[in-house]
Design a protein around this motif. Structure first.
Motif, short mmCIF file in Angstrom:
data_model
loop_
_atom_site.label_atom_id
_atom_site.label_comp_id
_atom_site.label_asym_id
_atom_site.label_seq_id
_atom_site.Cartn_x
_atom_site.Cartn_y
_atom_site.Cartn_z
N GLY A 23 7.60 -11.65 2.30
CA GLY A 23 7.04 -10.47 3.07
C GLY A 23 7.24 -10.08 4.93
O GLY A 23 7.98 -9.50 4.93
N SER A 24 8.31 -11.17 4.88
CA SER A 24 8.55 -11.70 6.10
C SER A 24 9.91 -11.55 6.21
O SER A 24 10.47 -12.09 5.38
N GLU A 43 10.19 -4.69 1.08
CA GLU A 43 10.06 -4.51 2.99
C GLU A 43 10.69 -3.45 3.29
O GLU A 43 10.38 -2.38 4.73
N TYR A 44 11.96 -3.55 3.08
CA TYR A 44 13.25 -2.51 3.68
C TYR A 44 12.72 -1.35 3.07
O TYR A 44 12.29 -0.12 4.26
N GLU A 45 12.13 -0.51 1.60
CA GLU A 45 11.38 0.35 1.60
C GLU A 45 10.73 0.66 2.04
O GLU A 45 10.27 1.71 2.65
N LYS A 46 9.01 -0.37 2.07
CA LYS A 46 8.35 0.19 3.33
C LYS A 46 8.37 0.62 4.48
O LYS A 46 7.93 1.40 4.88
N LEU A 47 9.47 0.13 4.80
CA LEU A 47 9.91 0.30 6.17
C LEU A 47 9.97 2.01 6.64
O LEU A 47 10.32 2.53 7.72
N GLN A 48 11.69 2.09 6.01
CA GLN A 48 11.83 3.39 5.41
C GLN A 48 10.82 4.35 5.19
O GLN A 48 10.97 6.24 5.86
N ALA A 49 9.61 3.82 4.22
CA ALA A 49 9.14 5.21 3.92
C ALA A 49 8.45 5.44 5.84
O ALA A 49 7.41 6.90 5.70
N THR A 50 7.91 4.14 6.18
CA THR A 50 7.22 4.76 7.17
C THR A 50 7.80 5.89 8.20
O THR A 50 7.08 6.24 9.17
N VAL A 51 9.23 4.69 8.87
CA VAL A 51 9.85 5.81 9.61
C VAL A 51 9.50 7.29 8.97
O VAL A 51 9.73 8.15 9.62
#
Length: 81
Positions: A23-24, A43-51
């Motif tokens: 996850g890092s 993790e990339y998809e989580k970051l995009q969803a957060t953005v």
């Protein structure tokens, strides 16, 4: 845990990429300076969803500031049968 490796370590990319599985992100350096970040697709998809979520929330805040808001009674009035 932060993993920082020189880009030359990509010769053994399996080992470098295995650090992404926890996850890092892995930070890659070139000539001693940060150059790239590698992360798992999850993790990339989580970051995009957060953005995307933060952008939508910012729209809501902007709308509230420019157009005002509703009282609690006004907000729930349309939900009554």
């Amino acid at each position: 845990m932060t993993t920082i490796v020189p880009i030359s370590d990509l010769r053994n990319y399996s080992e470098v990429l295995s650090h992404c599985d926890d996850g890092s992100p892995v930070y890659l350096t070139k000539n001693g300076r940060g150059k790239y970040v590698v992360q798992s697709m999850l993790e990339y998809e989580k970051l995009q969803a957060t953005v995307k979520l933060l952008a939508e929330l910012a729209k809501g805040v902007d709308s509230f500031r420019t157009e005002g808001g509703l009282t609690v009674d006004e907000a729930f009035a349309g939900l009554e049968d």
